[in-house]
Structures are given as C-alpha cells and as structure tokens.
Design a protein around this motif. Structure first.
Motif, short mmCIF file in Angstrom:
data_model
loop_
_atom_site.label_atom_id
_atom_site.label_comp_id
_atom_site.label_asym_id
_atom_site.label_seq_id
_atom_site.Cartn_x
_atom_site.Cartn_y
_atom_site.Cartn_z
N TYR A 147 0.97 -1.08 0.01
CA TYR A 147 0.09 0.10 0.12
C TYR A 147 0.84 1.18 0.08
CZ TYR A 147 -3.66 3.24 1.46
OH TYR A 147 -4.73 4.21 1.55
N ARG B 99 1.48 4.34 -2.90
CA ARG B 99 0.99 5.67 -2.39
C ARG B 99 2.29 6.46 -2.69
NH1 ARG B 99 -3.95 6.65 -0.28
NH2 ARG B 99 -4.31 8.72 -1.62
N SER C 246 2.89 5.91 -7.46
CA SER C 246 2.11 6.77 -7.78
C SER C 246 2.72 7.99 -8.33
CB SER C 246 1.00 7.14 -6.71
OG SER C 246 0.09 7.79 -7.14
N ARG D 114 -14.15 7.33 -11.70
CA ARG D 114 -13.93 8.65 -10.84
C ARG D 114 -15.22 9.33 -10.77
NH1 ARG D 114 -9.13 11.23 -9.26
NH2 ARG D 114 -7.29 9.84 -10.06
N ASP E 62 -12.87 6.60 -5.48
CA ASP E 62 -11.46 7.06 -5.21
C ASP E 62 -10.44 6.37 -5.78
OD1 ASP E 62 -9.30 8.06 -4.14
OD2 ASP E 62 -9.74 8.16 -1.96
N THR E 63 -10.16 6.67 -7.07
CA THR E 63 -9.18 5.60 -7.84
C THR E 63 -7.87 5.77 -6.93
OG1 THR E 63 -8.78 7.56 -9.32
CG2 THR E 63 -10.46 5.65 -9.60
N ASP E 64 -7.38 6.73 -6.46
CA ASP E 64 -6.02 6.71 -5.87
C ASP E 64 -6.05 5.51 -4.99
OD1 ASP E 64 -5.06 8.66 -7.67
OD2 ASP E 64 -5.38 10.13 -6.12
N GLN E 65 -6.99 5.67 -3.91
CA GLN E 65 -6.99 4.72 -3.13
C GLN E 65 -7.28 3.21 -3.61
OE1 GLN E 65 -6.53 5.30 0.06
NE2 GLN E 65 -7.73 4.01 1.50
N ILE E 66 -8.02 3.14 -4.62
CA ILE E 66 -8.21 1.93 -5.31
C ILE E 66 -7.14 1.33 -5.64
CG2 ILE E 66 -9.30 0.59 -7.14
CD1 ILE E 66 -11.08 1.11 -4.92
N TYR E 67 -6.16 2.20 -6.10
CA TYR E 67 -4.68 1.74 -6.89
C TYR E 67 -4.00 1.18 -5.58
CZ TYR E 67 -5.47 3.57 -11.40
OH TYR E 67 -6.08 3.88 -12.72
N ALA E 68 -4.04 1.86 -4.60
CA ALA E 68 -2.97 1.60 -3.59
C ALA E 68 -3.48 0.26 -2.85
CB ALA E 68 -2.97 2.56 -2.72
N ILE E 69 -4.81 0.13 -2.79
CA ILE E 69 -5.38 -1.20 -2.29
C ILE E 69 -5.02 -2.09 -2.94
CG2 ILE E 69 -7.52 -2.21 -1.51
CD1 ILE E 69 -8.58 0.42 -0.63
#
Lengths: 408, 293
Positions: B78, B82, B86, B181, B186-193
């Motif tokens: 994660y 992040r 990213s 989006r 929240d795509t940033d969060q999804i990428y990190a997850i």
C-alpha cells in the motif's frame, strides 16, 4: 629561461598523466594490487563470499604479520581490488577489462567456471597472471592458457577419488545415476566421471541434465523412485544440491549413497537441511586438521587459528583455497624477485612446495595436480565432517547405506 | 508408464498452484494499474524471509505466520504504491514505473543480502517432509497443504473482486478510470489497495515458496519471470486466469521434465509463452482491462 605556454601545457599534462596513473600511485605507495571480481550477490554468492573471505584473511596476514611482500629489498603491501560481479559472467568481464585498462597486473579468480572462463580469457590475452580457486571446468584448462592457474584439478578429474572409493567397496555400489546442470563445471565433472565409472564396471542407470534455472526436480525424483541406483551423484552447485536433497527427502526417495559436488561443505547448507544433511558425501579439498607445514603461516593449524581469530565466517575448503591463491602469489613474487607479470607467471608455473593446504603443484595446463591437490571424500556425520576415503587419511568409516529419510 | 504420467500430472498441478498464487498479485497489478511490477519477485522473497524471521525468533510456524505476513506485506505494498509508484507515474509516465520497480527490486535484494547474507535459506518444519503414497503416486503433504492454501486464497480474491463493493470498485477502475472517478470511486485509494492486495498475495506465496524450495535474495528474479509467464498464459487481471496460467505452466513443466527430459521444461514453457503471445496475446482468460489491452 622563458617557458612557452605550449611547453608549460606539455609539462603540466605529462605531470598530470604521470600522477594520475594508478601504476605510479601504486608503486609510490609500495602496494601490489590484486584485482578481480567475486560473486558477492547473486546465485553463486554463498560460495563467492567464502572465496572473498579467504582472500581477505590471507592478505591481512601477509600485510600485518609478514610486513608485506619483499621484492629486491622493498616491502610491498598487498591491496585487494575485488568487485561484485553479481554472479554474472558479463558483468565480471566488464569489471576485469576495466581493471586491465587501468593497469592492474595480477588477478584473483571469481567463483564458478562460467565466470572464470571468460575472465581468464581476458587476462590471458593481456598476459597478466590469474590465480583462482573457483573454476574447475575443463574448458578453462584445455585452451592452452599460460597465465591462468587453478587450485583445483579440472572438473573431469575431480571424481577420480569417488570412483576409487566405489571400487574399494567390494561391489556394494553396482549402479549409479548422475544429476548435472548445464554449466561448464557441472557438465564437465559429470562427463569425466562417466569414463571412470564405466572403467570401474559401475552401471550408469541414467544421466539427468538440468537447466541452469531450476525450481523443481520432481520429474527426476519420480524417475529415481522407479529406477533407484545404489549411488546418486549430483555434480550440482549448492542451490540445486539443496533442491535435489529436499525433494528426495520430501518424497521419501531413498538412495544408499548421495554424493553432492557442492553444498555440504557450506555450514548454512547443512544447517538448512538439519538432520537430513547427515550421510551426505562430497569432495573435500582441505580440512583444518591437516598437518602440513607452510612457509608463511607455519602450519595448517596456525592458518586455521589465525583464520578463526580474524573472521566469524566459517571456514570451508573454498576459503582455504582462496587464501592459498594469495600465498601462491607471494611465494611466486618472492621466487621471481620482481613484479614483472611474465616472471611472476613463470614462478607460479614452477611452484612445488608444501603449504598449509597441501603440496602445491600446477599441471602444464594450469590446474591443480590431480594427485597432489585432488579431493578426498568426506561425509557429514554426527561428529562433523569426516574424511572417509582414502583410508590413509580417513578419520571415520563411511556410513553405507545412509539411513532412510523417514527413520531420522 | 501410466504411473509416470499420473505422477507428472500430480506434480504439475501441485507445483502450478503455488505458481498461480505467486503470480496472481502480478496479474492484478498489471490488469488494474497497467504496471509491470518488476519488484514482484522481491515481495515474494520478502514473505519467505519474514517467515524465516518468525520461525527463528519466536518459533512461529510458517503456516501460522502466513496471515500476519500477508498483512505486513499488504501494508508494505500500500505504502509502496502511494509514495513511490504513484508519484513516479504522475510525474513521468507509466513506463517510469518499470524503472522504479526494477530499482526497488535491486535495492531490496541487496538489503536482504546485507541482513540475511547471500546464503541459501529454507523454512522447513519437520512436517514438510512427510508424504503419502497412493498406488504408485507419491504426494508430499506440504505440497498438498500449499495447493489447498493457494486455491482457497485465489478463490477468496475472486470472490472479493466479484462480490464485494471494494472488488467492484477495483474492476471499475481497471475498466475505465475516468468513468470510475465520475461515479465517485477514489481511484488513488483503489490503486493503493490493489497494490497492497498484490503484495499480500506475494507475501503469502513467499511463505509457501520458502517452505518448499531453497531461496536466496537472488531468487527474486526467477519469481518475477514466473509471474510474467503465468500472466501471459492465463491473462492479466483475473484470478481465474492466474490460476489457469499457473496450473498450465506447472503441468507443462512436469510433463516435459518427465517425458522429454529435465533439461527442457523452461525451454518448452517459453516456447508456449511465445506461441501464446502470437496467437492469443490476452492470454487464455485475459480481460479487456487497460493493462492487457
């Protein structure tokens, strides 16, 4: 007198070039630089680090206890310039070429034949000596190199003692199978052993060739269960030796004798296998209990004592072999009385003396004399690593057959 | 002959299931983010080393340590996405992630060498060496356990992706980031997850790999390559694709080893890989996620 700008530039450039030259710096500081590369990371690094430790310990001893190497009344300190080749022959070649370009005169070998072979070709072309304790492939010694010296006999001659042991067992070993990886050392050792085994009347049930990158040998192990030999000979490097042993244990595939060319001599290898390491047989080229004299350390015992006081890394025959590379250089330089690479090379070729490792004598092709510098057969036993053959130097009886995996 | 065939098939399936687990995270990241994670192998080896530490320091059995190690790796993944991947993608391009992940793999490999030495290690409790014989077929119990764990974990991932809201968000982001989006994801969060999940699966696979095979810091390269091959065979972004790709690779290797020769499994596997790239570049179950398009 007027000095023109052109003259000033010429003089300045010459001075800068002279001062910038590593040779000048080296001799100004009275050092003999020993260049080379060693696998400090990558696939071969566990043994590579043993080789490196052997080099470091011997250099430390020569510098701190002998005051360096005396040549024509001048004492020179030894300086190691060894870089990490990451077990990658291409990287090693680049590193060695760089050092040749910068004027390094004397080289130490890397570990594994796949790396020693191309790097020795470079030093040979540059007519610079290389002494190594890491490459045994026949190709290294059959190309008429004059400047390359290896502590171990060539691979195809390394299993002579093992076959002699089989012969001495009065027909207990009638069949065997060979597992080899597709690299110059492993293949060479396997090919060489075939001749000796056939001459000894031992039937070879199968020869398994493994790819260099390996994660599974279940096919080989299944086949071994169907046609189980008396002795399984693995001319593999340590990682593959560990995999083969693990998968034999995990499937209860028992053999009466398991020989691994590389692996059991490494303490971490034995620790990982635990009780399953017991009974493994392997080539051993040196033991701390040997009783040889040495012109520098005094004796094998002194070498061993010194080694254990200056490093925590456990000794193996590779550490001793690497230390011997250093003392071979020291002896040869002293015998030659000069630092000229050609003369030192001739002195190396002429070496014939007793060292802490045993008698040192290279063949005309540069490998260690198969009789004087050949292996003994050792076995992992509860008491430690015991020499089991030849009987003249044996410290214990061979355990044969080894206990079944499941009963341990 | 028949015994040999069955034994090879069993060996292939058991070996393949671990390959699947090792590759499923690689597949997820490629499918969702379009990132070829060259540090995937090092995350697997991280799992193996964490199991080693747990065993040697507190005597914790690797299988019991597995959930904890997966959780630690989730956190690592994660944060890694992040704070490293990213920003790299945002400031440069998707391609820069190749360099970043390769660099991280090298750094971690050397860090492992410093901390654990370059020696081969193994995390094998005693039960790892027990086996059963069914007729002429021999099955190692640890391999059976590894097979069961791999299948269960992959099934859980498939279920999460299909049934849970977070899974739907991951799939939506993978299919069309802008649309996701606009729908409030929240795509940033999804990428990190997603990256965290990928690392968790890599860590779990690392525990099993550490129990089954000897490993060293340099082993990470091989596991990244295996991940890549499995994804090409099975298709990116799908748990079922990773499972199929892994099993296929395992069976191909085992059959080749048994009937062609132990020297050839890699050669045949890569031949199949090339054929797959030519004939079906999306893999057997490849989705139309942007990474695999």
């Amino acid at each position: 007198m007027l000095i023109s700008r052109r003259d000033a530039l010429k003089t300045g450039s010459a001075a800068a070039a002279l001062l910038g030259s590593d040779d000048v710096l080296a001799s100004a500081q009275n050092t003999i630089r020993l260049g080379g590369s060693v696998p400090m990371s990558g696939k071969e690094s566990d043994t590579g680090l043993n080789v490196l430790e052997g080099y470091k310990v011997a250099v430390k001893y020569v510098n701190e206890h002998l005051g360096g190497v005396k040549v024509a009344g001048v004492a020179y300190k030894l300086e190691l310039q060894l870089f990490d080749d990451a077990s990658d022959p291409q990287r090693a070649v680049t590193l060695i070429q760089k050092q040749l370009d910068s004027g390094t005169d004397f080289f130490l070998g890397s570990f594994s034949s796949a790396i020693v072979l191309p790097t020795a070709a470079l030093t040979e072309r540059a007519r610079r000596p290389m002494v190594q304790a890491g490459g045994g492939a026949d190709q290294i010694f059959t190309r008429h190199f004059r400047y390359m010296f290896g502590i171990y006999p060539r691979a195809s001659r390394q299993l002579v003692t093992l076959v002699e042991m089989f012969k001495s067992m009065h027909g207990q070993v009638r069949t065997c199978a060979i597992v080899a990886t597709n690299d110059p050392f492993s293949k060479g050792q396997a090919d060489g052993s075939v001749e000796y085994l056939r001459a000894a009347g031992i039937q070879i049930l199968n020869t398994y060739r493994l790819p260099p990158t390996l994660t599974d040998v279940s096919g080989v192990v299944s086949d071994l269960r169907l046609r189980t030999p008396d002795a399984l000979i693995c001319t593999t490097h340590q990682e593959d030796s560990a995999l083969v042993t693990q998968q034999l244990v995990a499937t209860g595939t028992d053999v009466k004798l398991l020989f691994l060319a590389l692996g059991p001599e490494i303490p971490a290898f034995r620790a990982n296998l635990g009780k399953y390491a017991e009974g493994l047989t392997f080539n051993q080229y040196w033991k701390p209990t040997y009783r040889f004299g040495d012109p520098f350390f005094g004796s094998t015992a002194n070498y061993y004592n010194y080694y254990t006081t200056v490093t925590d890394r456990k000794e193996t025959y590779h550490t001793a072999g690497a230390s011997l590379c250093i003392t071979c250089y020291v002896k040869a330089i002293q015998d030659a009385g000069t630092l000229a690479p050609d003369k030192v090379r001739d002195a190396l070729a002429a070496l014939n003396y007793e060292s802490f490792y045993g008698q040192v004598k290279f063949t005309a092709d540069g490998d260690g004399d198969a009789v004087l510098m050949g292996a003994v057969i050792s076995q992992v036993q509860p008491s430690g690593l015991e020499v089991v053959f030849p009987p003249k130097v044996a410290t214990a009886q061979l355990v044969y057959p080894i206990p079944n995996w499941a009963t341990r | 002959m028949l015994d040999r065939l069955f034994q090879a098939l069993v060996d292939g399936v058991l070996q393949g299931s671990v390959l699947s687990l090792a590759a499923v995270g690689f597949s997820l990241i490629f499918g969702v983010l379009g990132v070829i994670n060259l540090s995937h192998g090092v995350l697997i080896i991280l799992g193996a080393y964490l199991a080693l530490v747990a065993l040697r320091t507190i005597g914790l059995d690797p299988l019991l340590a597995l959930p904890l190690i997966a959780a630690i790796c989730f956190g690592v993944g994660y944060l890694y996405q992040r704070f490293l991947i990213s920003p790299a993608i945002r400031r440069a391009s998707l391609l820069s992630s190749l360099l970043v992940t390769y660099g991280v793999a090298l750094i971690l490999q050397n860090l492992f060498t410093l901390v654990f030495s370059a020696d081969n290690q193994s995390v094998r409790p005693d039960y790892a060496n027990s086996f059963d014989r069914f007729g002429g077929i021999t099955v190692n119990r640890l391999q059976l356990i590894a097979f069961a764990i791999s299948c269960v974990l992959i099934a859980i991932l498939a279920w999460v992706l299909r049934r849970l809201p977070i899974g739907r968000s991951i799939r939506a982001t993978a299919e069309h980031e802008l649309a996701a989006r606009l729908c409030g994801v929240d795509t940033d969060q999804i990428y990190a997850i997603s990256f965290g999940l990928s690392a968790a699966f890599a860590g779990a696979a690392g525990v099993l790999i550490g129990m089954l095979f000897p490993f060293a810091p340099s082993s990470q390269e091989d596991w990244t390559i295996f991940g890549f091959v499995v994804v090409v065979l099975g298709g990116a972004g799908s748990a079922a694709g990773a499972l199929l790709g892994g099993l296929l690779l395992g069976i191909i290797s085992a059959l080749t080893g048994a009937f062609v020769g132990p020297a050839y499994p890699n050669a045949v596997a890569f031949l199949v890989l090339v054929l797959m790239l030519l004939l079906r570049p999306h893999g057997l179950l490849g989705s139309a996620f942007h990474g695999s398009r």
